[in-house]
Design an enzyme around this catalytic site. Structure first.
Site, PDB file in Angstrom:
ATOM      1  N   ASP A  67       0.900  -1.304  -0.004  1.00  0.00           N
ATOM      2  CA  ASP A  67       0.041   0.177   0.001  1.00  0.00           C
ATOM      3  C   ASP A  67       0.821   1.328   0.025  1.00  0.00           C
ATOM      4  O   ASP A  67       2.123   1.204   0.268  1.00  0.00           O
ATOM      5  CB  ASP A  67      -1.114   0.053   1.212  1.00  0.00           C
ATOM      6  CG  ASP A  67      -0.202  -0.551   2.526  1.00  0.00           C
ATOM      7  OD1 ASP A  67       0.975  -0.603   2.594  1.00  0.00           O
ATOM      8  OD2 ASP A  67      -1.001  -0.781   3.510  1.00  0.00           O
ATOM      9  N   ASN A 136      -7.711  -2.949  14.438  1.00  0.00           N
ATOM     10  CA  ASN A 136      -9.235  -3.036  14.188  1.00  0.00           C
ATOM     11  C   ASN A 136      -9.434  -4.333  13.162  1.00  0.00           C
ATOM     12  O   ASN A 136     -10.315  -4.768  12.617  1.00  0.00           O
ATOM     13  CB  ASN A 136      -9.907  -2.061  13.506  1.00  0.00           C
ATOM     14  CG  ASN A 136      -9.146  -1.521  12.320  1.00  0.00           C
ATOM     15  OD1 ASN A 136      -8.335  -2.271  11.921  1.00  0.00           O
ATOM     16  ND2 ASN A 136      -9.631  -0.622  11.633  1.00  0.00           N
ATOM     17  N   HIS A 138      -7.398  -4.689  10.350  1.00  0.00           N
ATOM     18  CA  HIS A 138      -6.933  -4.488   9.050  1.00  0.00           C
ATOM     19  C   HIS A 138      -6.047  -5.087   8.575  1.00  0.00           C
ATOM     20  O   HIS A 138      -5.041  -5.388   9.398  1.00  0.00           O
ATOM     21  CB  HIS A 138      -7.236  -2.971   8.877  1.00  0.00           C
ATOM     22  CG  HIS A 138      -5.892  -2.173   9.016  1.00  0.00           C
ATOM     23  ND1 HIS A 138      -6.152  -1.083  10.025  1.00  0.00           N
ATOM     24  CD2 HIS A 138      -4.527  -2.422   9.143  1.00  0.00           C
ATOM     25  CE1 HIS A 138      -4.893  -0.377  10.139  1.00  0.00           C
ATOM     26  NE2 HIS A 138      -3.923  -1.322   9.715  1.00  0.00           N
ATOM     27  N   GLU A 143      -9.904  -2.153   5.638  1.00  0.00           N
ATOM     28  CA  GLU A 143     -10.275  -1.951   6.826  1.00  0.00           C
ATOM     29  C   GLU A 143     -11.660  -2.917   6.944  1.00  0.00           C
ATOM     30  O   GLU A 143     -12.291  -3.350   5.962  1.00  0.00           O
ATOM     31  CB  GLU A 143     -10.838  -0.323   6.783  1.00  0.00           C
ATOM     32  CG  GLU A 143      -9.650   0.746   6.489  1.00  0.00           C
ATOM     33  CD  GLU A 143      -8.785   0.768   7.940  1.00  0.00           C
ATOM     34  OE1 GLU A 143      -8.948   0.049   8.872  1.00  0.00           O
ATOM     35  OE2 GLU A 143      -8.289   1.915   8.243  1.00  0.00           O
TER      36      GLU A 143
HETATM   37  C1  F6R Z   1       1.512  -1.333   6.318  1.00  0.00           C
HETATM   38  C2  F6R Z   1       0.177  -1.901   6.251  1.00  0.00           C
HETATM   39  C3  F6R Z   1      -0.610  -1.777   7.764  1.00  0.00           C
HETATM   40  C4  F6R Z   1       0.162  -2.420   8.858  1.00  0.00           C
HETATM   41  C5  F6R Z   1      -0.783  -2.208  10.112  1.00  0.00           C
HETATM   42  C6  F6R Z   1      -0.079  -2.370  11.214  1.00  0.00           C
HETATM   43  O1  F6R Z   1       1.958  -1.578   5.049  1.00  0.00           O
HETATM   44  O2  F6R Z   1      -0.333  -2.507   5.505  1.00  0.00           O
HETATM   45  O3  F6R Z   1      -1.829  -2.748   7.591  1.00  0.00           O
HETATM   46  O4  F6R Z   1       0.763  -3.426   8.779  1.00  0.00           O
HETATM   47  O5  F6R Z   1      -1.466  -0.891  10.217  1.00  0.00           O
HETATM   48  O6  F6R Z   1       0.595  -1.450  11.595  1.00  0.00           O
HETATM   49  P1  F6R Z   1       1.930  -1.388  12.829  1.00  0.00           P
HETATM   50  O7  F6R Z   1       2.938  -2.561  12.357  1.00  0.00           O
HETATM   51  O8  F6R Z   1       2.748  -0.139  12.942  1.00  0.00           O
HETATM   52  O9  F6R Z   1       1.244  -1.783  13.872  1.00  0.00           O
END
Ligand code: F6R
Length: 245
Positions: A67, A136, A138, A143
């Protein structure tokens, strides 16, 4: 799904390192999809260390990223392009021409849903995907409410994700409200998937992913429908699943 519960974040990274090394040793031209965020940072440090010791060669690897934010210059220090360059790509021998991201400009202007899938398919598909998970549930920026068939598209970030990500920005208002993300459908096409989670804030999402029925309320639960998923968690994020799996 295979689940490994490790004692702490470093042990999670070490286990993840062994799986990636195994993949790249078996297939030097592996097509690997990377995540950003805090969770994989220890793993990226270990990959760099192993590269510096001559234990791993990335010269044939092809990369994808899950992403990217919309509305940030790609050189902005908060962009995921910058994140990957500074935390991994600049320190290993991956070839610049082998690095792939969704084309943010195309998605921003023309909402070219599906164009990233064409790039992925042309390069032979993804062998191995590294995922983190949001509080959450995701994965990437899919989401709650995302569907199993979703492909790469522009999405709005939820308040929960904006809140979680504001730690990287000067203030909450600086966090972009939109992103381009691979869809759940895109992720599920990867041959192997490895999801990492650390810390107590991820405990509920890990419980929902593994032990609740598949539901778009927890996008990561769609991973139950994939045949080669490995989940590596530390004790803190495993506190609700211990003795239940
Ligand atoms: C990042 C991504 C997100 C993260 C998620 C967890 O490329 O796609 O889904 O993996 O938000 O983020 P952290 O590791 O910072 O808790």
């Amino acid at each position: 799904m295979k689940v490994y519960i490790e004692k702490d974040a470093l042990a999670v990274a070490q286990k993840a390192l062994s799986l990636i090394k195994n993949q790249i040793t078996k297939k030097a031209d592996s097509r690997i999809c990377f995540a950003t965020g805090s969770t994989p940072l220890d793993l990226y440090k270990l990959l760099i260390e192993d590269y510096q010791k001559g234990k791993i060669d990335f010269s044939k690897m092809v990369t994808f990223n899950l992403d990217e934010y919309l509305g940030l210059d790609l050189k902005n220090e908060h962009s995921y392009h910058y994140f990957m360059d500074h935390n991994l790509f600049n320190h290993i021998n991956v070839k610049r021409e082998n690095i792939n991201f969704p084309d943010v400009k195309k998605y921003e202007k023309e909402h070219q849903n599906g164009s990233y899938e064409q790039v992925i398919e042309k390069l032979g598909g993804i062998d191995f995907t590294i995922l983190g998970i949001g509080e959450n549930g995701h994965i990437a920026f899919n989401e709650p409410g995302s569907q199993e068939q979703d492909i790469t598209r522009v999405v709005d970030l939820t308040e929960s994700t904006i809140n979680a990500n504001k730690r990287f920005f000067a203030s909450e208002k600086d966090v972009p409200r939109k992103a381009v993300t691979m869809g759940i459908g895109t992720i599920l096409k990867s041959k192997k998937i490895m999801l990492l989670a650390t810390g107590p804030k991820k405990a509920q999402a890990i419980y929902d992913t593994l032990l609740k029925p598949v539901s778009s309320n927890c996008p990561a639960s769609f991973l139950q429908n994939h045949k080669d998923v490995t989940i590596i968690v530390d004790e803190l994020s495993a506190k609700l699943i211990k003795n239940k799996i």
